[in-house]
Motif scaffolding. Structure first.
Motif, mmCIF file in Angstrom:
data_model
loop_
_atom_site.group_PDB
_atom_site.id
_atom_site.type_symbol
_atom_site.label_atom_id
_atom_site.label_comp_id
_atom_site.label_asym_id
_atom_site.label_seq_id
_atom_site.Cartn_x
_atom_site.Cartn_y
_atom_site.Cartn_z
ATOM 1 N N MET A 71 89.810 100.363 -24.949
ATOM 2 C CA MET A 71 89.754 100.613 -26.397
ATOM 3 C C MET A 71 91.128 100.968 -26.953
ATOM 4 S SD MET A 71 87.491 100.410 -28.727
ATOM 5 C CE MET A 71 85.897 100.617 -27.967
ATOM 6 N N THR A 72 91.951 101.620 -26.143
ATOM 7 C CA THR A 72 93.296 101.993 -26.589
ATOM 8 C C THR A 72 94.104 100.759 -26.976
ATOM 9 O OG1 THR A 72 93.134 103.724 -24.920
ATOM 10 C CG2 THR A 72 95.289 103.414 -25.957
ATOM 11 N N LEU A 108 88.232 99.423 -36.936
ATOM 12 C CA LEU A 108 88.099 98.354 -35.948
ATOM 13 C C LEU A 108 87.077 97.320 -36.428
ATOM 14 C CD1 LEU A 108 87.794 100.535 -32.701
ATOM 15 C CD2 LEU A 108 89.872 99.583 -33.741
ATOM 16 N N HIS A 129 84.357 104.305 -38.295
ATOM 17 C CA HIS A 129 85.576 103.607 -37.901
ATOM 18 C C HIS A 129 85.357 102.114 -37.636
ATOM 19 C CE1 HIS A 129 84.032 105.277 -33.994
ATOM 20 N NE2 HIS A 129 84.316 104.064 -33.584
ATOM 21 N N ASP A 134 95.507 95.587 -32.121
ATOM 22 C CA ASP A 134 94.569 94.993 -33.059
ATOM 23 C C ASP A 134 93.830 93.794 -32.467
ATOM 24 O OD1 ASP A 134 93.116 94.467 -35.284
ATOM 25 O OD2 ASP A 134 94.769 93.626 -36.460
ATOM 26 N N PRO A 182 89.349 106.060 -33.042
ATOM 27 C CA PRO A 182 90.613 105.352 -33.321
ATOM 28 C C PRO A 182 91.273 105.886 -34.590
ATOM 29 C CG PRO A 182 88.752 104.026 -33.993
ATOM 30 C CD PRO A 182 88.172 105.242 -33.338
ATOM 31 N N GLU A 210 92.907 99.060 -30.142
ATOM 32 C CA GLU A 210 93.407 99.740 -31.333
ATOM 33 C C GLU A 210 94.904 99.471 -31.534
ATOM 34 O OE1 GLU A 210 92.963 103.957 -31.099
ATOM 35 O OE2 GLU A 210 94.080 104.281 -32.969
ATOM 36 N N GLN A 211 95.657 99.573 -30.441
ATOM 37 C CA GLN A 211 97.118 99.473 -30.568
ATOM 38 C C GLN A 211 97.587 98.109 -31.031
ATOM 39 O OE1 GLN A 211 98.780 100.636 -26.820
ATOM 40 N NE2 GLN A 211 98.611 102.832 -27.273
ATOM 41 N N ARG A 231 92.552 103.932 -36.751
ATOM 42 C CA ARG A 231 92.353 102.967 -37.838
ATOM 43 C C ARG A 231 91.013 102.267 -37.641
ATOM 44 N NH1 ARG A 231 92.801 98.194 -36.197
ATOM 45 N NH2 ARG A 231 93.811 97.703 -34.241
#
Ligand SMILES: *Cc1c(COP(=O)(O)O)cnc(C)c1O
Length: 360
Positions: free
Chosen positions: A89-90, A119, A151, A96, A115, A93-94, A117
């Motif tokens: 998941m990291t 998703l 989120h 996109d 997160p 998020e990082q 931002r």
């Protein structure tokens, strides 16, 4: 001189095939499927060739997605298999990425993330393939969880066909019906169509299509179809003759003497074998082209070499070009003869084969 085997990749053909996918589903956006290194054609080069046209890309996993991001590919990247572990998941998020959510476990991971931002994700429903996806009965609840999650921004509803390549089989229509029923009450974009469905099942086109094999110029369909007829082969697998000899009637050729000359035969050897990805199971008679003339494989395919019948191509000489598949030899003909599919032949082309890009 170096070993003459190579795969020429025709980027203009890939682009034409992508446009064909868009023309067939004019109301849909299209994610170009470039998993498994662009079906063996080189994911980065294919992504760059389609960067101005594709509405996004689809790959299997975060490793494949990172390769694209690291080489500057922007826009949506869908992870077709979603996350394998929650720590992925990291990266989602990082850089996109858009994961598919095909199980309750993946749904829990997404909901539990915190997160920085919003998703996006694609929620997958199992409409009958019975491999991945939530059961139709669980789908509305799962969607409600995502829709209510602070989120999560956009959710696309998706499914995958098991038999869209079979033009006369009723199963695809049944899957479409299961999908329509399970998603009836939900206002969200939809995606069902792989290449076979883009070509042959217009009712499935929806908001997003997912063309894969058709981009590379091979039809997935089990019969002739007018929309498949215009696809252009994107890969030419080629090598050259490295030996020519004349053998008498009764002479065996290659390992196990599988082929025995039925008459005095001129036999050519091309520098390509199963370690390059040419199928070891190609039987005697499998199509191949020498100097632009069609002929056949004779004798077992070895690791680095393959033997060919040069009957009728008497002027063939060492160094002459041999096409294993491409515009002269349909990849589907080789696949069919060898008991496999174009997908496997493409993805089996090995690291030893240089990919030479043509067209921009
Ligand atoms: C690989 C894949 C596709 C593309 O399939 P083709 O038959 O190559 O067009 C589409 N959707 C999903 C979920 C896939 O895994």
């Amino acid at each position: 001189m170096s070993r003459p085997v190579r795969a020429r990749i025709h980027l203009d053909a890939v682009r034409d095939n992508f446009r064909q996918a868009k023309r067939l589903a004019p109301g849909s956006r299209a994610l170009a499927v470039i998993k498994a290194n662009g079906y063996g054609h080189g994911a980065i080069a294919i992504a760059r060739a389609l960067a101005d046209e594709a509405d996004g890309f689809a790959v299997a996993c975060v490793e494949e997605a990172m390769e694209l991001r690291d080489s500057g590919i922007r826009g949506p990247i869908l992870l077709l298999d979603g996350l394998f572990t929650p720590d992925e998941m990291t990266l989602v998020e990082q850089v996109d990425l858009t994961p598919v959510v095909h199980s309750h476990l993946q749904l829990d991971w997404l909901l539990a993330a915190r997160p920085m931002r919003l998703l996006d994700c694609w929620l997958k429903i199992d409409t009958g393939m019975h491999r991945m996806g939530l059961a139709p009965d669980d789908f509305a609840d799962a969607y409600a969880d995502l829709a209510g999650c602070p989120h999560v921004r956009d959710v696309v509803l998706m499914s995958h066909f098991a038999r869209a390549d079979e033009l006369t089989h009723p199963f695809t229509a049944e899957q479409i019906q299961v999908f329509e029923r399970a998603t009836m009450s939900i206002q969200a974009p939809r995606s069902l169509a792989n290449s076979a469905a883009i070509l042959a099942w217009p009712r499935s086109h929806g908001d997003w299509t997912r063309p894969g094999i058709m981009l590379y110029g091979a039809t997935p369909l089990d019969a002739e179809h007018p929309s498949a007829a215009r696809l252009r082969p994107a890969m030419t697998l080629e090598s050259a003759l490295v030996s020519v000899r004349d053998l008498p009637t009764g002479a065996p050729v290659g390992y196990g003497g599988r082929f025995v000359c039925e008459r005095p035969t001129r036999v050519g050897v091309a520098a390509i074998g199963y370690a390059d990805g040419y199928p070891r199971h190609a039987p005697d008679g499998t199509a191949v082209a020498v100097n632009g003339r069609m002929t056949r494989i004779i004798g077992r395919v070895s690791m680095d070499l393959v033997t060919l019948d040069l009957t009728g191509i008497e002027d063939a000489a060492i160094g002459d070009p041999v096409e294993l598949w491409g515009s002269q030899v349909p990849v589907n003909a080789v696949a069919k003869a060898s008991g496999t599919i174009a997908y496997q032949l493409f993805t089996n082309v090995s690291r030893r084969v240089p990919l030479i890009y043509q067209g921009t």
